[in-house]
Design a protein around this motif. Structure first.
Motif, short mmCIF file in Angstrom:
data_model
loop_
_atom_site.label_atom_id
_atom_site.label_comp_id
_atom_site.label_asym_id
_atom_site.label_seq_id
_atom_site.Cartn_x
_atom_site.Cartn_y
_atom_site.Cartn_z
N LEU A 208 0.83 -1.16 -0.18
CA LEU A 208 0.54 -0.38 -0.06
C LEU A 208 0.54 0.98 0.32
O LEU A 208 0.49 2.73 -0.05
CB LEU A 208 -0.75 -0.07 1.10
N LEU A 209 1.98 1.11 0.59
CA LEU A 209 3.15 2.40 0.34
C LEU A 209 3.84 2.38 -0.74
O LEU A 209 4.53 3.63 -1.19
CB LEU A 209 4.03 1.86 1.23
N ALA A 210 3.57 1.40 -1.99
CA ALA A 210 4.30 1.44 -3.06
C ALA A 210 3.80 2.61 -3.95
O ALA A 210 2.69 2.80 -4.17
CB ALA A 210 3.79 0.38 -4.00
N ASP A 211 4.60 3.36 -5.00
CA ASP A 211 4.05 3.76 -5.61
C ASP A 211 3.60 3.88 -6.59
O ASP A 211 2.14 4.25 -7.45
CB ASP A 211 5.12 5.10 -6.49
N TYR A 230 -1.76 -0.02 11.61
CA TYR A 230 -0.07 -0.23 11.95
C TYR A 230 0.91 1.10 11.05
O TYR A 230 1.55 0.93 11.28
CB TYR A 230 0.19 -1.41 11.01
N PHE A 231 0.10 1.80 10.53
CA PHE A 231 0.16 3.05 9.67
C PHE A 231 0.00 4.73 11.00
O PHE A 231 -1.12 4.80 11.30
CB PHE A 231 -0.79 3.42 7.95
N GLN A 236 -1.91 7.04 6.54
CA GLN A 236 -3.36 6.60 5.98
C GLN A 236 -4.10 8.07 5.44
O GLN A 236 -4.86 7.64 4.26
CB GLN A 236 -4.06 6.64 7.59
N GLY A 237 -3.89 8.96 5.46
CA GLY A 237 -4.52 10.34 4.07
C GLY A 237 -3.53 9.50 3.00
O GLY A 237 -4.58 9.50 2.11
N VAL A 264 -8.58 12.17 9.19
CA VAL A 264 -7.18 11.95 8.33
C VAL A 264 -7.40 12.15 6.59
O VAL A 264 -6.99 12.42 5.79
CB VAL A 264 -6.16 10.23 8.52
N THR A 265 -8.91 12.10 6.18
CA THR A 265 -8.97 12.18 5.00
C THR A 265 -10.26 13.47 4.86
O THR A 265 -10.93 13.02 5.90
CB THR A 265 -9.46 11.19 4.14
#
Ligand SMILES: C[S@@+](CC[C@H](N)C(=O)[O-])C[C@H]1O[C@@H](n2cnc3c(N)ncnc32)[C@H](O)[C@@H]1O
Length: 292
Positions: A208-211, A230-231, A236-237, A264-265
């Motif tokens: 989920l962190l990948a570009d 965990y983030f 998260q945003g 967060v959003t």
């Protein structure tokens, strides 16, 4: 006395693991997977990574982490990440979500597209598949689920679709009989998900962190449960602002019981029971529904 025992350090541990080593691990897994490990996790991290040291034959954390950072062994990054994820899940976890899913998909026209974005060992995407079969009254509903996770070990278990029978938990006997095949002989005590369920799901690794996310949408539903915890909030945003354009305008986002995305959003608003929908007033807008 074994060699290993003789080599135990003063701390009683097989390998020396300092606060500095722990800090390095925390930084590495945060950068790689977004996972913000709490300070209290030092023992857990030691025991999980000590297995990697044994498997690789490396005798010190400093050397193991140096090698990792130098990229000496690319596949070790995968094993390192797999070792540090927490994969707790179960069939029909947070049960109240599934009638909401059934009601939502029953209203949809055309094939239903669902992304289960932290699918762990598969219980969650198979629960989604069962719900769709029940909602459409067939083992072959007009639906496709893409199930992703960063951890390649859990994805293999998920794709295999074989579980100890007690993993079915409180599932009704009727449901279990309809959607699982009971193992016999050497397979006694195990169940396999029916091939029709397996065919509804594509399993794929995705960080989920990948570009780049190898999913295209638009999705009627995204499940993102019990991973955002965990983030940190900025991570998260960012993830939520990337979900929004991947959703159909009336799509639903399912979150875990302790996850609150409101602060967060502004792309999503709460519909109730940790289910979110796009906020038309929010900054991130959904793409128009694809014509199929
Ligand atoms: C606690 S499990 C939750 C499983 C399931 N969603 C549920 O609620 O039962 C969290 C999952 O998130 C995955 N995960 C952790 N970091 C991730 C990341 N950066 N990208 C994708 N998945 C990640 C872990 O590998 C793990 O399988």
């Amino acid at each position: 006395m074994t060699q290993t025992r003789q080599n135990r350090s003063d701390s009683g541990r097989e390998f020396e693991f300092t606060a500095g080593d722990f800090e390095r691990v925390r930084n590495l897994i945060y950068k790689r997977a977004g996972i913000a490990l709490a300070e209290s996790k030092q023992e857990m991290v030691y025991s999980r990574l000590a297995r990697r040291l044994r498997a690789t034959g490396i005798t010190s954390f400093v050397r193991y982490l140096d090698d990792l950072e130098r990229g000496a062994n690319d596949s070790e990054w995968e094993a390192f990440t797999n070792a540090l994820t927490t994969n707790l899940t179960s069939f029909f976890r947070e049960e109240h979500h599934f009638p909401i899913l059934a009601e939502h998909v029953a209203k949809l026209k055309g094939p239903v597209e669902i992304w289960c974005s932290a699918s762990s060992t598969g219980e969650e995407p198979y629960s989604i598949a069962i719900t769709l079969c029940e909602a459409f009254g067939t083992l072959t509903p007009p639906a496709h689920i893409i199930a992703t996770d960063i951890d390649t070990n859990v994805l293999n278990t998920a794709a295999n679709g074989v579980y100890p029978i007690d993993r079915l938990g409180k599932m009704s006997a009727e449901r279990a009989k309809r959607f699982f095949l009971k193992g016999k002989g050497e397979q006694a005590g195990l169940v396999r998900v029916r091939p029709e369920l397996r065919k509804m799901i594509t399993f794929q690794q995705l960080n989920l962190l990948a570009d780049h996310w190898p999913v295209s949408g638009p999705f009627d539903v995204i499940f993102c449960r019990n991973v955002m915890i965990y983030f940190d909030k900025p991570t998260q945003g960012k993830i939520l602002s990337r979900f929004a354009p991947l959703m159909k305008p009336d799509g639903l986002l399912f979150a875990g019981h302790s996850e609150n995305f409101l602060y967060v959003t502004d792309a999503f608003k709460l519909r109730g029971k940790t289910v979110y929908e796009l906020d038309p007033q929010g900054k991130a807008r959904a793409l128009p529904t694809r014509q199929t």
